[in-house]
Design a protein around this motif. Sequence first.
Motif, PDB file in Angstrom:
ATOM      1  N   LEU A 246      83.153  18.020 -14.665  1.00 54.55           N
ATOM      2  CA  LEU A 246      81.727  18.077 -14.954  1.00 54.55           C
ATOM      3  C   LEU A 246      81.430  17.336 -16.245  1.00 54.55           C
ATOM      4  O   LEU A 246      82.228  17.366 -17.192  1.00 54.55           O
ATOM      5  N   LEU A 247      80.273  16.688 -16.277  1.00 58.85           N
ATOM      6  CA  LEU A 247      79.808  16.045 -17.503  1.00 58.85           C
ATOM      7  C   LEU A 247      78.957  17.061 -18.253  1.00 58.85           C
ATOM      8  O   LEU A 247      77.933  17.525 -17.748  1.00 58.85           O
ATOM      9  N   ILE A 248      79.386  17.429 -19.449  1.00 62.33           N
ATOM     10  CA  ILE A 248      78.723  18.506 -20.183  1.00 62.33           C
ATOM     11  C   ILE A 248      78.427  18.074 -21.615  1.00 62.33           C
ATOM     12  O   ILE A 248      79.000  17.104 -22.126  1.00 62.33           O
ATOM     13  N   VAL A 249      77.520  18.818 -22.244  1.00 60.02           N
ATOM     14  CA  VAL A 249      77.189  18.600 -23.650  1.00 60.02           C
ATOM     15  C   VAL A 249      76.998  19.969 -24.294  1.00 60.02           C
ATOM     16  O   VAL A 249      76.349  20.845 -23.720  1.00 60.02           O
ATOM     17  N   LEU A 269      75.219  22.304 -21.554  1.00 58.39           N
ATOM     18  CA  LEU A 269      74.353  21.765 -20.523  1.00 58.39           C
ATOM     19  C   LEU A 269      75.217  20.951 -19.578  1.00 58.39           C
ATOM     20  O   LEU A 269      75.960  20.063 -20.010  1.00 58.39           O
ATOM     21  N   MET A 270      75.147  21.255 -18.316  1.00 60.64           N
ATOM     22  CA  MET A 270      75.887  20.548 -17.271  1.00 60.64           C
ATOM     23  C   MET A 270      74.941  19.500 -16.692  1.00 60.64           C
ATOM     24  O   MET A 270      73.977  19.821 -16.009  1.00 60.64           O
ATOM     25  N   VAL A 271      75.180  18.227 -17.003  1.00 63.21           N
ATOM     26  CA  VAL A 271      74.262  17.147 -16.652  1.00 63.21           C
ATOM     27  C   VAL A 271      74.495  16.729 -15.207  1.00 63.21           C
ATOM     28  O   VAL A 271      75.593  16.298 -14.843  1.00 63.21           O
ATOM     29  N   LEU A 272      73.468  16.874 -14.372  1.00 67.19           N
ATOM     30  CA  LEU A 272      73.583  16.653 -12.937  1.00 67.19           C
ATOM     31  C   LEU A 272      72.952  15.324 -12.535  1.00 67.19           C
ATOM     32  O   LEU A 272      71.947  14.905 -13.127  1.00 67.19           O
ATOM     33  N   PRO A 273      73.479  14.661 -11.525  1.00 63.64           N
ATOM     34  CA  PRO A 273      72.861  13.428 -11.005  1.00 63.64           C
ATOM     35  C   PRO A 273      71.678  13.766 -10.105  1.00 63.64           C
ATOM     36  O   PRO A 273      71.650  13.446  -8.920  1.00 63.64           O
ATOM     37  N   CYS A 274      70.683  14.414 -10.673  1.00 67.45           N
ATOM     38  CA  CYS A 274      69.519  14.881  -9.928  1.00 67.45           C
ATOM     39  C   CYS A 274      68.273  14.708 -10.794  1.00 67.45           C
ATOM     40  O   CYS A 274      68.354  14.651 -12.020  1.00 67.45           O
ATOM     41  N   GLU A 275      67.136  14.693 -10.134  1.00 68.12           N
ATOM     42  CA  GLU A 275      65.860  14.662 -10.825  1.00 68.12           C
ATOM     43  C   GLU A 275      64.868  15.525 -10.068  1.00 68.12           C
ATOM     44  O   GLU A 275      65.108  15.911  -8.916  1.00 68.12           O
ATOM     45  N   SER A 276      63.763  15.848 -10.721  1.00 70.42           N
ATOM     46  CA  SER A 276      62.716  16.645 -10.094  1.00 70.42           C
ATOM     47  C   SER A 276      61.393  15.905 -10.216  1.00 70.42           C
ATOM     48  O   SER A 276      61.031  15.444 -11.307  1.00 70.42           O
ATOM     49  N   SER A 277      60.675  15.802  -9.115  1.00 71.40           N
ATOM     50  CA  SER A 277      59.385  15.112  -9.139  1.00 71.40           C
ATOM     51  C   SER A 277      58.344  15.891  -9.924  1.00 71.40           C
ATOM     52  O   SER A 277      57.292  15.354 -10.264  1.00 71.40           O
ATOM     53  N   GLU A 278      58.612  17.167 -10.220  1.00 74.60           N
ATOM     54  CA  GLU A 278      57.670  17.970 -10.990  1.00 74.60           C
ATOM     55  C   GLU A 278      57.793  17.733 -12.488  1.00 74.60           C
ATOM     56  O   GLU A 278      56.955  18.196 -13.256  1.00 74.60           O
ATOM     57  N   CYS A 279      58.845  17.026 -12.898  1.00 76.51           N
ATOM     58  CA  CYS A 279      59.051  16.745 -14.318  1.00 76.51           C
ATOM     59  C   CYS A 279      58.489  15.362 -14.637  1.00 76.51           C
ATOM     60  O   CYS A 279      58.753  14.390 -13.919  1.00 76.51           O
ATOM     61  N   SER A 284      64.616  10.730 -16.054  1.00 71.34           N
ATOM     62  CA  SER A 284      65.172  11.987 -16.554  1.00 71.34           C
ATOM     63  C   SER A 284      66.291  12.465 -15.642  1.00 71.34           C
ATOM     64  O   SER A 284      66.441  12.016 -14.511  1.00 71.34           O
ATOM     65  N   LEU A 285      67.090  13.384 -16.146  1.00 73.53           N
ATOM     66  CA  LEU A 285      68.154  14.022 -15.374  1.00 73.53           C
ATOM     67  C   LEU A 285      68.055  15.528 -15.573  1.00 73.53           C
ATOM     68  O   LEU A 285      67.622  16.001 -16.625  1.00 73.53           O
ATOM     69  N   LEU A 286      68.472  16.274 -14.565  1.00 76.30           N
ATOM     70  CA  LEU A 286      68.485  17.725 -14.669  1.00 76.30           C
ATOM     71  C   LEU A 286      69.791  18.198 -15.292  1.00 76.30           C
ATOM     72  O   LEU A 286      70.844  17.578 -15.122  1.00 76.30           O
ATOM     73  N   ALA A 287      69.711  19.295 -16.011  1.00 78.53           N
ATOM     74  CA  ALA A 287      70.900  19.885 -16.634  1.00 78.53           C
ATOM     75  C   ALA A 287      70.869  21.392 -16.415  1.00 78.53           C
ATOM     76  O   ALA A 287      69.825  22.025 -16.582  1.00 78.53           O
ATOM     77  N   ARG A 288      71.993  21.951 -16.034  1.00 75.89           N
ATOM     78  CA  ARG A 288      72.098  23.382 -15.775  1.00 75.89           C
ATOM     79  C   ARG A 288      72.759  24.074 -16.957  1.00 75.89           C
ATOM     80  O   ARG A 288      73.703  23.559 -17.560  1.00 75.89           O
ATOM     81  N   ILE A 289      72.246  25.253 -17.312  1.00 72.82           N
ATOM     82  CA  ILE A 289      72.865  26.058 -18.360  1.00 72.82           C
ATOM     83  C   ILE A 289      74.143  26.673 -17.802  1.00 72.82           C
ATOM     84  O   ILE A 289      74.138  27.290 -16.737  1.00 72.82           O
ATOM     85  N   CYS A 290      75.241  26.509 -18.509  1.00 73.17           N
ATOM     86  CA  CYS A 290      76.498  27.092 -18.044  1.00 73.17           C
ATOM     87  C   CYS A 290      77.332  27.526 -19.242  1.00 73.17           C
ATOM     88  O   CYS A 290      77.064  27.150 -20.384  1.00 73.17           O
ATOM     89  N   CYS A 291      78.326  28.323 -18.953  1.00 75.29           N
ATOM     90  CA  CYS A 291      79.228  28.836 -19.988  1.00 75.29           C
ATOM     91  C   CYS A 291      80.655  28.559 -19.578  1.00 75.29           C
ATOM     92  O   CYS A 291      81.035  28.794 -18.418  1.00 75.29           O
ATOM     93  N   LEU A 292      81.455  28.038 -20.495  1.00 70.53           N
ATOM     94  CA  LEU A 292      82.878  27.803 -20.249  1.00 70.53           C
ATOM     95  C   LEU A 292      83.693  28.842 -20.998  1.00 70.53           C
ATOM     96  O   LEU A 292      83.458  29.097 -22.183  1.00 70.53           O
ATOM     97  N   SER A 293      84.624  29.450 -20.293  1.00 72.29           N
ATOM     98  CA  SER A 293      85.471  30.470 -20.906  1.00 72.29           C
ATOM     99  C   SER A 293      86.913  30.242 -20.475  1.00 72.29           C
ATOM    100  O   SER A 293      87.173  29.696 -19.396  1.00 72.29           O
ATOM    101  N   PRO A 294      87.877  30.635 -21.306  1.00 73.40           N
ATOM    102  CA  PRO A 294      89.283  30.413 -20.960  1.00 73.40           C
ATOM    103  C   PRO A 294      89.716  31.299 -19.801  1.00 73.40           C
ATOM    104  O   PRO A 294      89.346  32.467 -19.708  1.00 73.40           O
ATOM    105  N   GLY A 295      90.500  30.705 -18.899  1.00 73.79           N
ATOM    106  CA  GLY A 295      91.046  31.440 -17.774  1.00 73.79           C
ATOM    107  C   GLY A 295      92.567  31.430 -17.811  1.00 73.79           C
ATOM    108  O   GLY A 295      93.168  31.006 -18.805  1.00 73.79           O
ATOM    109  N   PRO A 296      93.217  31.870 -16.751  1.00 71.56           N
ATOM    110  CA  PRO A 296      94.687  31.894 -16.712  1.00 71.56           C
ATOM    111  C   PRO A 296      95.276  30.510 -16.929  1.00 71.56           C
ATOM    112  O   PRO A 296      94.767  29.514 -16.406  1.00 71.56           O
ATOM    113  N   GLY A 297      96.329  30.444 -17.723  1.00 69.11           N
ATOM    114  CA  GLY A 297      97.017  29.181 -17.948  1.00 69.11           C
ATOM    115  C   GLY A 297      96.206  28.160 -18.703  1.00 69.11           C
ATOM    116  O   GLY A 297      96.471  26.959 -18.588  1.00 69.11           O
TER     117      GLY A 297
END
Length: 507
Positions: A246-249, A269-279, A284-297
């Motif tokens: 994922l491309l993130i910032v 912010l997870m930058v997606l190859p998407c746009e919205s006609s309402e914006c 512009s590009l859409l970005a989703r709020i996400c959280c990265l946390s450590p997992g096994p290994g």
Amino acid sequence: MYLWYRTAHICYAFLTDVPRTDNLTRRGSSFRTSRWFQCGWTLQELIAPELVVFVSKDWGIIGTKATLGALIEDITGIDRAILDHKTPLDKVSVAARMSWAANWETTRIEDQAYSLLGIFDIHMPMLYGEGSRAFSRLQEEILRRIPDQSIFAWTYHPVFTYDFPFPRPVTQTQREEEESHPELCVFPTLANQRSLLASEPSRFQHSRSITSIPHDDYLRRLGLPAGTNVPLHEYSNSAHGIRTELLIVPISDLVKYPPNTDAWHGWYLMVLPCESSECTGKGSLLARICCLSPGPGGRQLVQSGYVSLVESNGTYTLVHVLALSPRDLARFRALFHLSTVYIPHPERLCASAGRDAVTLPESDLRLTLSPWARAVLHGQGYDVTFESPPLEPRSYILTATSASVVFEVAFAFVPPPSADAGASAPAQGGGPRLEATARCLLRSPPAFHPQTTTFASLRSRQTALFSDMRFGVHTMRLTLEYSERGPGTAVQLGVEIIDVDLRVADG
């Protein structure tokens, strides 16, 4: 079934709740509110055939899909070009196709997924009894077959456009723009349903305007030359979840936070190859709020979240997906980076919800007031304090004071009853309970109202309501959300104060 309808010469839709004399164009007409437009299985019966004839409950012809196209588009939100087969389904984004089913219902939960197989040209076994896992399987199959990341652009709220302030002012002009920008704080929160995959089609109700853009256009909007090492998105299944890049910032590099807090580490912010006609604004590009946390290994697990954007006037907006303008994309370019992540399987994210409650020692339990609640209450004229008495480390006192009323709520963690002590069986989950004793003092006319309510066992990843506490013309509504943050456990408190005519006065 989709192919069966697609190759039919003619299909009849028998509307058992629409009379022949119905005024179709009237708002609230029987045709508009017919159950036929709410049943999940009829979605493909509407889209797939070339000719659909609608008949009333007494078998009178109402019209066809072609003659009623504009009305059906208004009822269902499906573009008429799709209904008339002028636009093929594979030209419509995954998110938009999911939005068609957002308000359609099925008797069996598995049919939320199975009724969409033809819409996405997906073949997979139908296993009744698997429950919501069916919709997760459908999305996993879509990821493998359709190169479209709009599947991650589901949201509880409309896509939000926010013009970020400069993260690092370097010129006098930028400093002046930063100082004139409305003060805004961001408080991120993990969603109850944490997977990047939606739990049901209704999560896509605000995704109708979302389109996917080609990879080269995606790179161009990011300001990267064609051939840059941002690979096409691929997904592979593993025991740890779905592996992808994922491309993130980092959000922490983009916005301002309250001082003395460490709650924002790991939010992106997870930058997606998407746009919205309402914006507004091209590019512009859409970005989703996400959280990265450590997992096994050492693996990075990515989970879904949202943010509360609180402005200086006390208003706030909840955001899952936002639009990044070309200006912001250019300014953040140096902060973008690719990260290999794992999307945990949804059932693993919720597995602990069915187990016994919080297993951490009671000394690790703490209660925090949602920062957005504090900010909004302050903006509505309440001075708020929230503290734990020194001699009672597992108790908390919330005080909200305005010119007309004073609220005081005392919270205390209550350990579960001991079976050895001959107490009755503990509440479901067997964990500690949180008891709230509230007092309300009305300044004019003077009146005093006490209330006590108890929230049963604390269970992981749960949001719950206390019973509403009514104080004359005021009602206080409290919500609790359990979450795991770092090494500890947090129970987050939300406060909502409602006046007598049920309008939210404060939140």
